[in-house]
Design a protein around this motif. Structure first.
Motif, PDB file in Angstrom:
ATOM      1  N   GLY A  62      -5.460  -4.802 -14.883  1.00 54.52           N
ATOM      2  CA  GLY A  62      -6.756  -5.474 -14.908  1.00 54.52           C
ATOM      3  C   GLY A  62      -6.957  -6.418 -13.748  1.00 54.52           C
ATOM      4  N   ASN A  63      -5.976  -6.527 -12.888  1.00 56.18           N
ATOM      5  CA  ASN A  63      -6.041  -7.380 -11.699  1.00 56.18           C
ATOM      6  C   ASN A  63      -6.554  -6.539 -10.531  1.00 56.18           C
ATOM      7  OD1 ASN A  63      -5.536  -8.946  -9.430  1.00 56.18           O
ATOM      8  ND2 ASN A  63      -3.624  -9.767 -10.229  1.00 56.18           N
ATOM      9  N   PRO A  64      -7.814  -6.715 -10.082  1.00 57.06           N
ATOM     10  CA  PRO A  64      -8.368  -5.862  -9.016  1.00 57.06           C
ATOM     11  C   PRO A  64      -7.624  -6.003  -7.696  1.00 57.06           C
ATOM     12  CG  PRO A  64      -9.840  -7.701  -9.487  1.00 57.06           C
ATOM     13  CD  PRO A  64      -8.792  -7.715 -10.547  1.00 57.06           C
ATOM     14  N   THR A  65      -7.126  -7.209  -7.402  1.00 51.92           N
ATOM     15  CA  THR A  65      -6.373  -7.400  -6.161  1.00 51.92           C
ATOM     16  C   THR A  65      -5.098  -6.568  -6.174  1.00 51.92           C
ATOM     17  OG1 THR A  65      -7.203  -9.676  -6.133  1.00 51.92           O
ATOM     18  CG2 THR A  65      -5.459  -9.137  -4.584  1.00 51.92           C
ATOM     19  N   PHE A  66      -4.448  -6.518  -7.330  1.00 54.05           N
ATOM     20  CA  PHE A  66      -3.235  -5.716  -7.443  1.00 54.05           C
ATOM     21  C   PHE A  66      -3.550  -4.227  -7.325  1.00 54.05           C
ATOM     22  CE2 PHE A  66      -0.219  -3.331 -10.119  1.00 54.05           C
ATOM     23  CZ  PHE A  66       0.957  -3.625  -9.438  1.00 54.05           C
ATOM     24  N   LEU A  67      -4.693  -3.792  -7.844  1.00 52.14           N
ATOM     25  CA  LEU A  67      -5.070  -2.382  -7.754  1.00 52.14           C
ATOM     26  C   LEU A  67      -5.284  -1.956  -6.303  1.00 52.14           C
ATOM     27  CD1 LEU A  67      -7.531  -1.881 -10.761  1.00 52.14           C
ATOM     28  CD2 LEU A  67      -5.181  -1.059 -10.528  1.00 52.14           C
ATOM     29  N   VAL A  68      -5.919  -2.804  -5.502  1.00 54.41           N
ATOM     30  CA  VAL A  68      -6.102  -2.489  -4.078  1.00 54.41           C
ATOM     31  C   VAL A  68      -4.744  -2.442  -3.376  1.00 54.41           C
ATOM     32  CG1 VAL A  68      -7.099  -3.296  -1.906  1.00 54.41           C
ATOM     33  CG2 VAL A  68      -8.422  -3.455  -4.012  1.00 54.41           C
ATOM     34  N   PHE A  69      -3.871  -3.380  -3.714  1.00 56.87           N
ATOM     35  CA  PHE A  69      -2.523  -3.379  -3.145  1.00 56.87           C
ATOM     36  C   PHE A  69      -1.788  -2.088  -3.526  1.00 56.87           C
ATOM     37  CE2 PHE A  69       1.971  -4.369  -2.971  1.00 56.87           C
ATOM     38  CZ  PHE A  69       2.090  -5.091  -1.794  1.00 56.87           C
ATOM     39  N   LEU A  70      -2.025  -1.616  -4.725  1.00 56.67           N
ATOM     40  CA  LEU A  70      -1.389  -0.389  -5.200  1.00 56.67           C
ATOM     41  C   LEU A  70      -1.880   0.820  -4.398  1.00 56.67           C
ATOM     42  CD1 LEU A  70       0.682  -0.047  -7.453  1.00 56.67           C
ATOM     43  CD2 LEU A  70      -1.168   0.605  -8.993  1.00 56.67           C
ATOM     44  N   LEU A  71      -3.182   0.890  -4.145  1.00 53.85           N
ATOM     45  CA  LEU A  71      -3.727   1.975  -3.329  1.00 53.85           C
ATOM     46  C   LEU A  71      -3.154   1.936  -1.921  1.00 53.85           C
ATOM     47  CD1 LEU A  71      -7.508   1.993  -4.372  1.00 53.85           C
ATOM     48  CD2 LEU A  71      -5.806   3.759  -4.849  1.00 53.85           C
ATOM     49  N   LEU A  72      -3.055   0.737  -1.366  1.00 52.62           N
ATOM     50  CA  LEU A  72      -2.469   0.584  -0.031  1.00 52.62           C
ATOM     51  C   LEU A  72      -1.034   1.103  -0.005  1.00 52.62           C
ATOM     52  CD1 LEU A  72      -2.487  -0.553   2.863  1.00 52.62           C
ATOM     53  CD2 LEU A  72      -1.860  -2.772   1.895  1.00 52.62           C
ATOM     54  N   THR A  73      -0.277   0.786  -1.035  1.00 52.30           N
ATOM     55  CA  THR A  73       1.112   1.242  -1.124  1.00 52.30           C
ATOM     56  C   THR A  73       1.195   2.761  -1.158  1.00 52.30           C
ATOM     57  OG1 THR A  73       1.760  -0.767  -2.307  1.00 52.30           O
ATOM     58  CG2 THR A  73       3.211   1.134  -2.510  1.00 52.30           C
ATOM     59  N   ILE A  74       0.277   3.397  -1.888  1.00 51.21           N
ATOM     60  CA  ILE A  74       0.291   4.858  -2.009  1.00 51.21           C
ATOM     61  C   ILE A  74       0.125   5.516  -0.645  1.00 51.21           C
ATOM     62  CG2 ILE A  74      -0.990   6.836  -2.903  1.00 51.21           C
ATOM     63  CD1 ILE A  74      -1.626   5.112  -5.379  1.00 51.21           C
ATOM     64  N   PHE A  75      -0.870   5.076   0.120  1.00 48.34           N
ATOM     65  CA  PHE A  75      -1.115   5.697   1.425  1.00 48.34           C
ATOM     66  C   PHE A  75      -0.011   5.357   2.423  1.00 48.34           C
ATOM     67  CE2 PHE A  75      -5.329   5.986  -0.447  1.00 48.34           C
ATOM     68  CZ  PHE A  75      -5.736   7.246  -0.020  1.00 48.34           C
ATOM     69  N   GLN A  76       0.555   4.150   2.321  1.00 53.37           N
ATOM     70  CA  GLN A  76       1.662   3.810   3.201  1.00 53.37           C
ATOM     71  C   GLN A  76       2.890   4.668   2.894  1.00 53.37           C
ATOM     72  OE1 GLN A  76       2.024  -0.504   2.756  1.00 53.37           O
ATOM     73  NE2 GLN A  76       1.228  -0.778   4.815  1.00 53.37           N
ATOM     74  N   TYR A  77       3.162   4.884   1.623  1.00 54.17           N
ATOM     75  CA  TYR A  77       4.275   5.752   1.240  1.00 54.17           C
ATOM     76  C   TYR A  77       4.083   7.152   1.818  1.00 54.17           C
ATOM     77  CZ  TYR A  77       7.417   3.347  -2.005  1.00 54.17           C
ATOM     78  OH  TYR A  77       8.393   2.547  -2.546  1.00 54.17           O
TER      79      TYR A  77
END
Length: 720
Positions: free
Chosen positions: A364-379
């Motif tokens: 439910g933390n939108p900032t964490f969700l964006v960080f998660l998307l960033l991690t996916i593409f970086q991986y």
């Protein structure tokens, strides 16, 4: 003084034998006269020193485990092409083997991360390292179950001279014609496939990678959260950065080990090396991939040993204040913690019951969700780089695979270490809050991305192979109509179409075999064999010269000359990405509440590997397979590993997809910075810069360190 010493004895006995309610509390200790400090002085150092040494021991043990897992992971990636060639599998199947590591992580990562603070973290890490050591030992088994490696090579007939051999034998058809290829393949399937069930032994490597992924799952989330829980906030980023930097030493040595093993023949010590007619630049060369697996298994086993002797938790590192008060409070905290430690672990059933509400709170933390998307593409792009960069360098710049692996280990990884050290130092030096970390990471990432676009300038010509990329007269052929392998100069040589044993002619053109070059005689033996009277080279010349060919592909000097510039650009990009690795990683600890840190790290790692680490090597491998011009053929029939790639198509597909992924990463960095700036302004009064109030943060921190240390915790957190 004598009276105080007796009280000290009573104090110790009370702690060990008396009921808990009779303990001396910190206020009683602090009421003692300051004149008694000299007699009390020697006691605190004896009690407090083991506390700090245990934290340092954990840091050292975690750093070595990062080193061991980095050594194993980078070694597997560095010799992935060797595995592809040894088991005669395409790059897409190699991607599945690489992805099995991520599958192993997914099986246990989310549970391990959620239960992190609720279990004995050091011992769970010890079990993980032990499982990690089983993976390499399992992966090495196929080498001892398979026979010697037999690479593709043509048969040559003996001329009357007894010292000369002919690859083109019109009167003695040793090779089946093109029309007989399918029948020959079927015969091979019927006669040899039972004996060559070794082609499925690659599954041992897959299962070994799977075990390695299961074992590595607890190391990062539990280790990092353990440090962040018991280190001072100002030291946490520095400690984590140093541990992760030490972990980069492992990949460095892993690639160096891979380069060394790739330069050795796979069956070293068993076969006569003088009988080998190929060199490490040949696409059929297979190095001694199995040696490094044994070394990696031993390193992972040793990394598990220290964690068995570390405690469930440690007292929090103290903030700077009065030394005497610090020592007394620390002694009391240690005593109280040891008395109630067994009662501090919640029941497993309750922890599992709270899983879904906790996950809902985190997502439910939108900032964490964006960080998660960033991690996916970086991986996605980082895993692709780690898996296929050596192959790209080999095919694009005409360097041997062992040299490409060596340069990555010697240049890129030390540069990455330097960048991570600098990033950790900058974060500690300027004491950045989360907004400063996000801004620095965003700007540096965009600059690195713009520089990476220069990769496309490293254009390299496609290898000139007669009948594949050029005609026998040397004229470049278009994709349609497809060039023919059979020409008038070799039509009576009965050449086998599916063989690959290349020779380089005097005219600078590579021929699939000496038979396709129409060579009638030869001199020398082994690697020094030279073929003569090659009729297909005479097409370009009106003279009657004696054209010859040597074993191996022709060198592309123009491509080799561009390689240093590409390497410099790659090094600069590696440095910039590594500089922002620690600030970017620390963002996750500042955008979630303290009680979710371990769970957030595990979720980030899990999702990143599920949607990045797992699919990236598979779809990148499948795309690279589409650029193959000539496939090897297995002894049982069917396609093996690729022998020749269309280097231009390879470059466009490989670099194009990586650039696309990095474009999305830059956009997400900008969005992340905007969200963090709105949520945590530069004037924020929250010392931890998290999304919980200061009072809640203080209570959570007290709960996470040790239950009875309320006096110490009250002095650590100051709400403003």
């Amino acid at each position: 003084m004598q009276k105080w010493q007796r009280q000290e004895g009573i104090y110790v006995i009370t702690l060990e034998e008396q009921p808990m309610e009779k303990r001396i509390i910190p206020d009683q200790i602090k009421d003692k006269s300051l004149s008694q400090d000299e007699s009390v002085g020697p006691l605190p150092p004896k009690r407090i020193h083991p506390t700090f040494s245990k934290l340092k021991l954990f840091l050292g043990a975690l750093a070595f485990s990062f080193f061991a897992k980095g050594l194993s992971g980078s070694y597997v990636r560095s010799i992935s092409t060797q595995i592809e060639r040894r088991f005669e599998i395409p790059s897409s199947l190699l991607g599945i083997i690489e992805g099995s590591f991520e599958i192993g992580n997914l099986m246990v990562m989310i549970l391990v991360s959620y239960l992190g603070p609720k279990v004995h973290r050091p011992k769970v890490i010890a079990v993980g390292c032990l499982i990690m050591s089983l993976g390499p030992f399992l992966s090495v088994m196929p080498h001892f179950l398979m026979g010697c490696y037999n690479y593709e090579r043509i048969s040559i007939s003996v001329n009357n001279s007894s010292t000369s051999f002919s690859a083109c034998s019109p009167t003695l058809p040793l090779h089946p014609s093109a029309s007989d290829d399918m029948e020959a393949a079927e015969e091979l399937k019927d006669s040899e496939c039972e004996k060559t069930a070794n082609s499925y032994l690659w599954m041992f490597v897959l299962m070994g990678n799977l075990l390695r992924g299961i074992g590595e799952a607890p190391v990062i989330p539990l280790g990092i959260s353990y440090i962040d829980d018991f280190a001072k906030e100002e030291n946490s980023a520095f400690y984590i950065g140093m541990v992760r930097t030490t972990g980069v030493v492992g990949p460095t040595l892993g690639y160096l080990l891979g380069a060394f093993c790739a330069s050795l023949w796979v069956d070293i010590g068993i076969v006569d090396l003088d009988s080998i007619t190929i060199n490490p630049k040949d696409t059929r060369w297979v190095g001694a991939w199995w040696i490094g697996f044994l070394i990696c298994g031993i390193a992972n086993f040793l990394s598990s040993l220290p964690f068995w002797f570390l405690p469930y938790s440690l007292p929090k590192e103290e903030e700077k204040r009065n030394t005497k008060e610090l020592n007394i409070s620390s002694v009391t905290a240690q005593v109280d913690h040891s008395a109630v430690e067994p009662q501090s672990q919640p029941k497993f059933s309750k922890a599992v019951k709270d899983f879904l509400p906790t996950l809902k709170k985190l997502l439910g933390n939108p900032t964490f969700l964006v960080f998660l998307l960033l991690t996916i593409f970086q991986y996605n792009f980082m895993v692709a780089l780690g898996t296929y960069e050596p192959k790209f360098m080999e095919q694009q710049f005409n360097v041997s695979l062992s040299k490409a692996i060596f340069l990555i280990g010697v240049i890129l990884f030390p540069t990455a270490i330097l960048g991570m050290v600098l990033g950790s130092f900058i974060t500690k030096k300027f004491k950045w809050l989360v907004t400063g970390m996000a801004k620095f990471s965003c700007i540096t990432s965009i600059i690195s991305y713009l520089l990476s676009l220069l990769y496309f300038m490293s254009d390299c010509e496609v290898l000139h192979v007669a009948g594949l990329t050029v005609s026998y007269s040397g004229i470049k052929q278009s994709a349609s109509p497809k060039p023919s392998l059979i020409a008038s100069c070799n039509s009576d040589c009965n050449c086998m179409l599916n063989q690959w044993d290349p020779v380089c002619g005097d005219n600078g053109i590579t021929y699939m075999t000496a038979c396709f070059a129409g060579c009638k005689s030869s001199t020398g033996s082994g690697k020094n064999m030279v073929f003569h009277n090659c009729s297909c080279m005479d097409i370009q010349s009106s003279g009657l010269s004696n054209f010859s060919a040597v074993l191996g592909q022709c060198q592309r000097e123009s491509c080799t000359n561009k390689f240093p510039y590409f390497l410099v650009l790659l090094t600069v990009n590696a440095f910039m990405l590594s500089v922002i690795s620690t600030p970017t990683y620390m963002i996750i600890f500042r955008i979630v509440s303290p009680d979710l840190k371990s769970f957030a790290v595990g979720t980030e790692t899990l999702i990143g590997r599920l949607l990045g680490g797992l699919p990236a090597p598979i779809y990148f491998g499948a795309l690279i397979d589409q650029t193959c011009l000539k496939w090897g053929i297995k002894s049982c029939g069917g396609l093996g590993s690729c022998r020749v790639y269309d280097t231009k198509a390879f470059r466009n597909v490989y670099l194009g997809f990586i650039s696309g992924l990095r474009t999305v990463c830059c956009f997400l960095y900008i969005v992340l910075f905007i969200l963090i700036k709105k949520r945590f302004g530069p004037d924020s009064k929250d010392l931890k810069n998290t999304d919980v109030p200061c009072e809640e943060s203080a209570s959570v921190r007290t709960k996470e360190t040790f239950p009875s240390a309320k006096t110490v915790a009250d002095h650590e957190v100051t709400c403003m």
